[in-house]
Structure formats: C-alpha cells, structure tokens
Motif scaffolding. Sequence first.
Motif, PDB file in Angstrom:
ATOM      1  N   PRO A 149      11.917  -0.925 -10.762  1.00 52.84           N
ATOM      2  CA  PRO A 149      13.239  -1.562 -10.892  1.00 52.84           C
ATOM      3  C   PRO A 149      14.320  -1.007  -9.966  1.00 52.84           C
ATOM      4  CG  PRO A 149      12.286  -1.177 -13.060  1.00 52.84           C
ATOM      5  CD  PRO A 149      11.366  -0.535 -12.068  1.00 52.84           C
ATOM      6  N   ASP A 150      14.297   0.301  -9.690  1.00 44.82           N
ATOM      7  CA  ASP A 150      15.375   0.864  -8.862  1.00 44.82           C
ATOM      8  C   ASP A 150      15.302   0.412  -7.408  1.00 44.82           C
ATOM      9  OD1 ASP A 150      13.083   2.452  -8.490  1.00 44.82           O
ATOM     10  OD2 ASP A 150      14.260   4.158  -7.810  1.00 44.82           O
ATOM     11  N   CYS A 151      14.150  -0.149  -7.015  1.00 50.05           N
ATOM     12  CA  CYS A 151      14.003  -0.655  -5.639  1.00 50.05           C
ATOM     13  C   CYS A 151      14.083  -2.181  -5.585  1.00 50.05           C
ATOM     14  CB  CYS A 151      12.667  -0.198  -5.053  1.00 50.05           C
ATOM     15  SG  CYS A 151      12.585   1.575  -4.738  1.00 50.05           S
ATOM     16  N   ALA A 152      14.478  -2.784  -6.708  1.00 52.25           N
ATOM     17  CA  ALA A 152      14.456  -4.254  -6.809  1.00 52.25           C
ATOM     18  C   ALA A 152      15.352  -4.936  -5.781  1.00 52.25           C
ATOM     19  CB  ALA A 152      14.854  -4.686  -8.217  1.00 52.25           C
ATOM     20  N   LYS A 153      16.397  -4.245  -5.336  1.00 56.28           N
ATOM     21  CA  LYS A 153      17.318  -4.868  -4.385  1.00 56.28           C
ATOM     22  C   LYS A 153      16.782  -4.870  -2.947  1.00 56.28           C
ATOM     23  CE  LYS A 153      21.782  -4.695  -4.359  1.00 56.28           C
ATOM     24  NZ  LYS A 153      23.163  -4.169  -4.294  1.00 56.28           N
ATOM     25  N   LEU A 154      15.742  -4.094  -2.693  1.00 57.86           N
ATOM     26  CA  LEU A 154      15.227  -4.015  -1.321  1.00 57.86           C
ATOM     27  C   LEU A 154      14.561  -5.332  -0.917  1.00 57.86           C
ATOM     28  CD1 LEU A 154      13.592  -0.454  -1.235  1.00 57.86           C
ATOM     29  CD2 LEU A 154      15.874  -1.120  -0.492  1.00 57.86           C
ATOM     30  N   GLU A 155      14.794  -5.738   0.337  1.00 51.55           N
ATOM     31  CA  GLU A 155      14.124  -6.944   0.842  1.00 51.55           C
ATOM     32  C   GLU A 155      12.651  -6.660   1.114  1.00 51.55           C
ATOM     33  OE1 GLU A 155      15.848  -9.829   3.851  1.00 51.55           O
ATOM     34  OE2 GLU A 155      14.259  -8.946   5.054  1.00 51.55           O
ATOM     35  N   GLY A 156      12.363  -5.418   1.483  1.00 51.57           N
ATOM     36  CA  GLY A 156      10.982  -5.079   1.783  1.00 51.57           C
ATOM     37  C   GLY A 156      10.874  -3.712   2.420  1.00 51.57           C
ATOM     38  N   ALA A 157       9.713  -3.465   3.031  1.00 50.01           N
ATOM     39  CA  ALA A 157       9.456  -2.177   3.668  1.00 50.01           C
ATOM     40  C   ALA A 157       8.548  -2.377   4.870  1.00 50.01           C
ATOM     41  CB  ALA A 157       8.812  -1.216   2.676  1.00 50.01           C
ATOM     42  N   ILE A 158       8.646  -1.443   5.801  1.00 50.50           N
ATOM     43  CA  ILE A 158       7.844  -1.497   7.026  1.00 50.50           C
ATOM     44  C   ILE A 158       6.694  -0.500   6.919  1.00 50.50           C
ATOM     45  CG2 ILE A 158       7.892  -1.006   9.512  1.00 50.50           C
ATOM     46  CD1 ILE A 158      10.886  -2.050   9.354  1.00 50.50           C
ATOM     47  N   ALA A 159       5.506  -0.959   7.247  1.00 51.23           N
ATOM     48  CA  ALA A 159       4.322  -0.096   7.224  1.00 51.23           C
ATOM     49  C   ALA A 159       3.779   0.032   8.642  1.00 51.23           C
ATOM     50  CB  ALA A 159       3.256  -0.675   6.303  1.00 51.23           C
ATOM     51  N   GLY A 160       3.537   1.248   9.062  1.00 48.17           N
ATOM     52  CA  GLY A 160       3.031   1.474  10.413  1.00 48.17           C
ATOM     53  C   GLY A 160       1.732   2.242  10.411  1.00 48.17           C
ATOM     54  N   ARG A 161       1.833   3.567  10.569  1.00 44.30           N
ATOM     55  CA  ARG A 161       0.649   4.403  10.736  1.00 44.30           C
ATOM     56  C   ARG A 161      -0.355   4.251   9.594  1.00 44.30           C
ATOM     57  NH1 ARG A 161      -0.833   8.838  13.937  1.00 44.30           N
ATOM     58  NH2 ARG A 161       1.134   8.763  15.060  1.00 44.30           N
ATOM     59  N   ALA A 162       0.125   4.085   8.370  1.00 47.83           N
ATOM     60  CA  ALA A 162      -0.801   3.970   7.230  1.00 47.83           C
ATOM     61  C   ALA A 162      -1.749   2.784   7.392  1.00 47.83           C
ATOM     62  CB  ALA A 162      -0.018   3.847   5.921  1.00 47.83           C
ATOM     63  N   LEU A 163      -1.260   1.700   7.987  1.00 51.10           N
ATOM     64  CA  LEU A 163      -2.120   0.537   8.235  1.00 51.10           C
ATOM     65  C   LEU A 163      -3.118   0.829   9.337  1.00 51.10           C
ATOM     66  CD1 LEU A 163       0.493  -2.369   8.119  1.00 51.10           C
ATOM     67  CD2 LEU A 163      -1.375  -2.004   6.496  1.00 51.10           C
ATOM     68  N   TYR A 164      -2.652   1.501  10.396  1.00 51.13           N
ATOM     69  CA  TYR A 164      -3.529   1.783  11.531  1.00 51.13           C
ATOM     70  C   TYR A 164      -4.592   2.823  11.186  1.00 51.13           C
ATOM     71  CZ  TYR A 164      -0.211  -0.860  14.364  1.00 51.13           C
ATOM     72  OH  TYR A 164       0.583  -1.858  14.870  1.00 51.13           O
ATOM     73  N   ASP A 165      -4.227   3.776  10.335  1.00 49.16           N
ATOM     74  CA  ASP A 165      -5.160   4.832   9.935  1.00 49.16           C
ATOM     75  C   ASP A 165      -6.131   4.385   8.853  1.00 49.16           C
ATOM     76  OD1 ASP A 165      -4.084   6.618  11.670  1.00 49.16           O
ATOM     77  OD2 ASP A 165      -3.060   7.854  10.175  1.00 49.16           O
ATOM     78  N   GLY A 166      -5.862   3.203   8.268  1.00 46.82           N
ATOM     79  CA  GLY A 166      -6.720   2.725   7.196  1.00 46.82           C
ATOM     80  C   GLY A 166      -6.390   3.320   5.840  1.00 46.82           C
ATOM     81  N   ARG A 167      -5.246   4.017   5.728  1.00 48.59           N
ATOM     82  CA  ARG A 167      -4.849   4.598   4.436  1.00 48.59           C
ATOM     83  C   ARG A 167      -4.279   3.534   3.501  1.00 48.59           C
ATOM     84  NH1 ARG A 167      -3.335  10.504   5.535  1.00 48.59           N
ATOM     85  NH2 ARG A 167      -4.048  10.768   7.671  1.00 48.59           N
ATOM     86  N   LEU A 168      -3.808   2.444   4.085  1.00 48.78           N
ATOM     87  CA  LEU A 168      -3.243   1.351   3.284  1.00 48.78           C
ATOM     88  C   LEU A 168      -4.049   0.096   3.564  1.00 48.78           C
ATOM     89  CD1 LEU A 168      -0.951   0.442   1.369  1.00 48.78           C
ATOM     90  CD2 LEU A 168       0.354  -0.193   3.409  1.00 48.78           C
ATOM     91  N   ASP A 169      -4.677  -0.430   2.513  1.00 51.88           N
ATOM     92  CA  ASP A 169      -5.477  -1.649   2.651  1.00 51.88           C
ATOM     93  C   ASP A 169      -4.553  -2.859   2.524  1.00 51.88           C
ATOM     94  OD1 ASP A 169      -7.106  -3.875   0.809  1.00 51.88           O
ATOM     95  OD2 ASP A 169      -8.224  -3.057   2.508  1.00 51.88           O
ATOM     96  N   PRO A 170      -4.472  -3.703   3.572  1.00 49.00           N
ATOM     97  CA  PRO A 170      -3.546  -4.843   3.537  1.00 49.00           C
ATOM     98  C   PRO A 170      -3.771  -5.753   2.338  1.00 49.00           C
ATOM     99  CG  PRO A 170      -4.410  -4.564   5.756  1.00 49.00           C
ATOM    100  CD  PRO A 170      -5.178  -3.633   4.873  1.00 49.00           C
TER     101      PRO A 170
END
Length: 251
Positions: free
Chosen positions: A214-235
């Motif tokens: 809830p405290d991040c509800a106002k955010l439009e979004g977030a940018i993901a970089g290295r985590a996607l390239y390293d495979g740490r974050l599965d799209p």
Amino acid sequence: MDAMILFPAIDLKEGRCVRLVQGDMARSTVFSHDPAAQAESFERAGFSYLHMVDLDGAFAGKPQNAAAVEAVLARVKIPVQLGGGVRDLATVEGWLGKGIARVIIGTAALRDPDFVKAAARRFPGRIAVGIDARDGFVAVEGWAEVSEVSALELARRFEGAGVAAIIFTDIARDGLLKGLNFEATAALADALTIPVIASGGLASIEDVRRLLQPDCAKLEGAIAGRALYDGRLDPGEALALIAGATVISMR
C-alpha cells in the motif's frame, strides 16, 4: 487502479546495450551488441513499456546513439521513453517525431527548468523529468556533478507544469542489485501530484512484491535493469505478480 508498469531498461553506450555500476562509465558491462533485438525480446516477454537511456548523450549533452534508438523503434510496437542528452526543444521534437512516446529531461531540469515547462506545455503528457540523487541531492551531467538542490525541491518546481512523470533514481543503489530505495521514493510520491517511477537497484521478485504494498500505491511503476539481464528477475513471474495484484485491487 491502473497496473503498475515494470519498465525494462536499455542503456546505450557506443551503440551497445550496457549496464553501469552507480553511473560510472568505466564500470560498464556489455549485455547485448544488438539493442533492437534486446528490445524485441522484452516486448515478447510481455512488457508494455520500454525505458531507454543514451548514456553517451548524457555526457555529451546531445544525442549520440540515434541509430540504435531508431533501430529499436523500427523493431517494437510498445511505447518507449528515452532520456540522455536532451537539452533543447529541437531534440525533444526530433525524438517525438521519430516515434518516442515520452522524452526524459534530466540535467536540463536542474539547469533550465523553464525549458522543461515549455516542453511540457507544448507536448502535454509526453515529457518526464529524470531526477537522479546521491544522498538526497540531485546529480547531473551523467551523474558526474552533485548539486545542492534536493530531489524533492527540484520535483516541486514542476508541479502543475504538465510533466507526465518523475523518474527518481537513487544513484548509490543503481546497478548494485541492493533493492530499490522504497522509503525515499514513496515519500517523494506522497509529496507530489506528479506520478513517480522508481529506479536504481531493483534486484528480485521480492522488490516487485514490495512495490505492490500500500505505501507504494502512488508509484506509476519501476525500472528494472541488471536483474533482468542477470536472470535474477524472471519477466513472466514479475508481470504475472503485477497483473494478479491489479485484479485483486480492482475487486
């Protein structure tokens, strides 16, 4: 509630797709020699918006990777936001004319706020301001210089100006996979009416879960970089989590 947007990042250096550590051009890792193919793979993975930065442009003060940007625009259908080296209206107009959905103004937002306001008036909803902070203070010129202006003070200058979003990066975390600075980003979003996008350090699916609190509800979004390239974050896992949270919140 609109779905939070997860923006995959493509940072361009000498025509290639790289990631930096804390904005240091000397600490870059090349992840792809074909940014257009990388953009296409992000689109295929289901991302709805792409974030691009012309790193050479940020240092030079004018676009340096136009060919790579144009190749991306020719390859994908999803909207692209682009920053790096945008210092005048002609550059804004040029990028929008080539198909960029939203132009990000960084250094010039501190140096020439009237330019940002003029651009936002002329192109409503298509101008974002990039605020990159080190210890809470705005850094410019490719993060090489730190000012005495706080991130909040700078952001407030654009309230009511028609700016589409503030992209807030905590430089100390950028490229280090330490997690986003949720507290500072949420506090900034709470203090503004302009939507805020979190950037710098997104490391794992846990960070995506945290963004849906809830405290991040106002955010439009977030940018993901290295985590996607390293495979740490599965799209697929990240996008499914966001979609599921949006459905629950709309009930």
